[in-house]
Write a protein that holds these residues in place. Structure first.
Motif, PDB file in Angstrom:
ATOM      1  N   HIS A 362      -8.795 -89.398 -99.269  1.00 38.78           N
ATOM      2  CA  HIS A 362      -9.459 -88.365 -98.463  1.00 38.78           C
ATOM      3  C   HIS A 362      -8.868 -87.012 -98.823  1.00 38.78           C
ATOM      4  N   SER A 363      -9.593 -85.958 -98.486  1.00 40.18           N
ATOM      5  CA  SER A 363      -9.100 -84.601 -98.744  1.00 40.18           C
ATOM      6  C   SER A 363      -9.433 -83.714 -97.557  1.00 40.18           C
ATOM      7  N   TYR A 364      -8.496 -82.829 -97.223  1.00 42.61           N
ATOM      8  CA  TYR A 364      -8.666 -81.930 -96.087  1.00 42.61           C
ATOM      9  C   TYR A 364      -9.420 -80.676 -96.547  1.00 42.61           C
ATOM     10  N   ILE A 365     -10.559 -80.435 -95.928  1.00 43.80           N
ATOM     11  CA  ILE A 365     -11.386 -79.280 -96.298  1.00 43.80           C
ATOM     12  C   ILE A 365     -10.875 -78.021 -95.619  1.00 43.80           C
ATOM     13  N   ASP A 366     -10.645 -78.081 -94.315  1.00 40.20           N
ATOM     14  CA  ASP A 366     -10.067 -76.927 -93.621  1.00 40.20           C
ATOM     15  C   ASP A 366      -9.460 -77.341 -92.288  1.00 40.20           C
ATOM     16  N   LEU A 367      -8.673 -76.437 -91.734  1.00 45.06           N
ATOM     17  CA  LEU A 367      -8.095 -76.589 -90.399  1.00 45.06           C
ATOM     18  C   LEU A 367      -8.526 -75.395 -89.562  1.00 45.06           C
ATOM     19  N   LYS A 368      -9.191 -75.674 -88.463  1.00 43.95           N
ATOM     20  CA  LYS A 368      -9.546 -74.622 -87.517  1.00 43.95           C
ATOM     21  C   LYS A 368      -8.651 -74.745 -86.294  1.00 43.95           C
ATOM     22  N   GLN A 369      -8.176 -73.579 -85.824  1.00 41.67           N
ATOM     23  CA  GLN A 369      -7.476 -73.556 -84.542  1.00 41.67           C
ATOM     24  C   GLN A 369      -8.240 -72.640 -83.588  1.00 41.67           C
ATOM     25  N   LEU A 370      -7.595 -72.070 -82.611  1.00 43.72           N
ATOM     26  CA  LEU A 370      -8.346 -71.313 -81.616  1.00 43.72           C
ATOM     27  C   LEU A 370      -9.019 -70.095 -82.247  1.00 43.72           C
ATOM     28  N   LYS A 387      -6.550 -77.988 -82.556  1.00 46.31           N
ATOM     29  CA  LYS A 387      -6.362 -78.353 -83.971  1.00 46.31           C
ATOM     30  C   LYS A 387      -7.577 -79.176 -84.395  1.00 46.31           C
ATOM     31  N   VAL A 388      -8.341 -78.682 -85.363  1.00 46.75           N
ATOM     32  CA  VAL A 388      -9.544 -79.370 -85.821  1.00 46.75           C
ATOM     33  C   VAL A 388      -9.548 -79.423 -87.347  1.00 46.75           C
ATOM     34  N   TYR A 389      -9.407 -80.620 -87.886  1.00 45.09           N
ATOM     35  CA  TYR A 389      -9.466 -80.834 -89.323  1.00 45.09           C
ATOM     36  C   TYR A 389     -10.856 -81.330 -89.730  1.00 45.09           C
ATOM     37  N   THR A 390     -11.407 -80.729 -90.778  1.00 46.57           N
ATOM     38  CA  THR A 390     -12.597 -81.275 -91.429  1.00 46.57           C
ATOM     39  C   THR A 390     -12.121 -82.000 -92.688  1.00 46.57           C
ATOM     40  N   ILE A 391     -12.472 -83.267 -92.794  1.00 46.98           N
ATOM     41  CA  ILE A 391     -11.887 -84.137 -93.832  1.00 46.98           C
ATOM     42  C   ILE A 391     -13.005 -84.852 -94.595  1.00 46.98           C
ATOM     43  N   LYS A 392     -12.978 -84.737 -95.897  1.00 36.20           N
ATOM     44  CA  LYS A 392     -13.918 -85.474 -96.754  1.00 36.20           C
ATOM     45  C   LYS A 392     -13.256 -86.788 -97.154  1.00 36.20           C
ATOM     46  N   VAL A 393     -13.971 -87.878 -96.902  1.00 31.17           N
ATOM     47  CA  VAL A 393     -13.434 -89.211 -97.202  1.00 31.17           C
ATOM     48  C   VAL A 393     -14.044 -89.690 -98.507  1.00 31.17           C
ATOM     49  N   ASN A 394     -13.208 -89.969 -99.493  1.00 28.12           N
ATOM     50  CA  ASN A 394     -13.673 -90.247-100.858  1.00 28.12           C
ATOM     51  C   ASN A 394     -13.747 -91.735-101.153  1.00 28.12           C
ATOM     52  N   GLN A 395     -14.340 -92.487-100.221  1.00 26.98           N
ATOM     53  CA  GLN A 395     -14.428 -93.922-100.464  1.00 26.98           C
ATOM     54  C   GLN A 395     -15.795 -94.299-101.036  1.00 26.98           C
TER      55      GLN A 395
END
Length: 395
Positions: A362-370, A387-395
């Motif tokens: 998987h790879s982390y696309i971005d982190l959003k906070q307030l 804390k909000v991570y957008t994550i692309k899962v490469n399976q």
């Protein structure tokens, strides 16, 4: 009525560690900062162990901590003091005020605006003031007066009681009363909200940047699963952003009607949008049995939850949600993982995510906070709780 003492200020002494914390800029005070002191609903002068004056604080019991440091000066909490605070806070949010696409946002945010224990949100023509402890609650008359001076155009105000001890949670404060439900705008999307029905309003304003990402490309042509959906605000954003279908899951029976209201506000038919009243962990099992798959899965649980079968804590159990979500994800799918747990650092949250993914690439696309309207105290990481991570899962 809870009494508040603002006469001759008591002197309190703090130890070396508490002094260092205060000088570093942390405003939240807790019981470890004092000896045998609890929140006593009063303004106090703080001194170090050598008797040197550190500044003004107030003590009052609340959900976290026992009070707030306010200033390294002696303060008098007059109308003029709050007017100055609100004017500074309003100037910081100039860009939100000028927006034609957003009419709901935070205009005052605790220690991010130099007065802990108070938040103020605007929902169109109405203000929502939240009191987090008895001391601030008992200053409500002067605070409301100051707020009306700085925001004379706001038609009416409501309050939320976010501490224990009173027999109500919500009430009309001043001015015109709002309709039972009405719509606000956020990034061009309409949401149905309510001002005077318990502690909720129909939308969590701190997530507006996450919803904006769903509106503007992340959900286009995708199937979306929204877990712990509450009123399905993420789902509406995804639908407005071109999602082919959404599924919203929440245990609260009322979630269905509240979710439908958001879709109706935007004139969206719900043929391809489902609202399911079910425990999230039970839905994971159901979806796996039915071999259901999704392109995007949004996970935004409460920090702590308990039902008849189990207890869930974000700090200990978030990894279980990730592990089960991955099993429902289409190839090259995306997970939006969110938490508002202030007692969890970004690093701790990421460790939970990594534990959940295990060996799955998987790879982390971005982190959003307030977002910017939720001003934070840069000296205190816990004030930037989202804390909000957008994550692309490469399976």
């Amino acid at each position: 009525m809870i009494s508040v003492i603002i006469g001759v200020m008591k002197k309190l002494y703090v130890d070396h560690l508490a002094e260092k914390k205060i000088r570093r800029g942390i405003q939240l005070l807790d019981g470890r900062d004092f000896q045998n002191v609890t929140g006593s609903d009063e303004l106090v002068n703080l001194h170090n162990s050598k008797g040197q004056f550190l500044g003004t604080a107030y003590l009052s019991n609340q959900n976290k901590g026992i009070g707030w440091f306010l200033s390294n000066q002696t303060l008098d909490l007059t109308k003029e003091y709050f007017v100055a605070l609100f004017q500074q806070a309003r100037q910081k949010r100039h860009s939100y005020e000028k927006s034609d696409l957003t009419s709901a946002y935070r205009v005052f945010n605790q220690d991010g605006d130099n007065f802990g224990g108070l938040t103020i949100d605007l929902y169109g023509d109405y203000a929502l003031l939240s009191w987090y402890n008895p001391f601030v609650y008992n200053l409500s008359a002067v605070i409301v007066d100051a707020f009306q001076t700085v925001y004379p155009e706001i038609k009416g105000g409501y309050e939320k009681i976010r501490f224990k001890g009173l027999d109500y949670e919500s009430a009309h404060l001043y001015g015109q009363e709002s309709p039972d439900t009405f719509t606000i705008l956020e990034n061009g999307v309409r949401y149905s909200v309510f001002m005077n029905d318990g502690l909720m309003t129909g939308i969590f304003l701190d997530q507006h940047e996450v919803r904006d990402s769903l509106v503007n490309g992340l959900a286009l042509g995708k199937t979306v699963l929204n877990m712990f959906s509450y009123t399905a605000a993420f789902s509406v954003a995804a639908a407005m952003g071109g999602a082919s279908e959404t599924t919203s899951v929440d245990l609260a029976k009322r979630s269905r009607e509240l979710s439908q209201a958001h879709f109706d506000a935007n004139g969206l038919p719900t043929d391809n949008h489902r609202f399911i009243v079910m425990d999230v962990f039970e839905y994971f099992k159901y979806a796996k049995r039915k071999d259901l798959k999704f392109d995007v899965i949004v996970i935004d649980p409460p920090s702590f939850a308990r039902n008849k079968k189990q207890t869930f804590s974000v700090v200990k159990d978030y990894h279980k949600l990730i592990a089960q979500a991955v099993e429902l994800l289409n190839p090259k799918g995306t997970i939006i993982a969110s938490t508002n747990a202030a007692n969890m650092t970004v690093e701790q949250f990421k460790k939970q995510l990594e534990k959940g993914f295990g060996s799955i690439k998987h790879s982390y696309i971005d982190l959003k906070q307030l977002p910017g309207d939720f001003a934070t105290n840069p000296a205190d990481v816990s004030s930037n709780y989202l804390k909000v991570y957008t994550i692309k899962v490469n399976q």
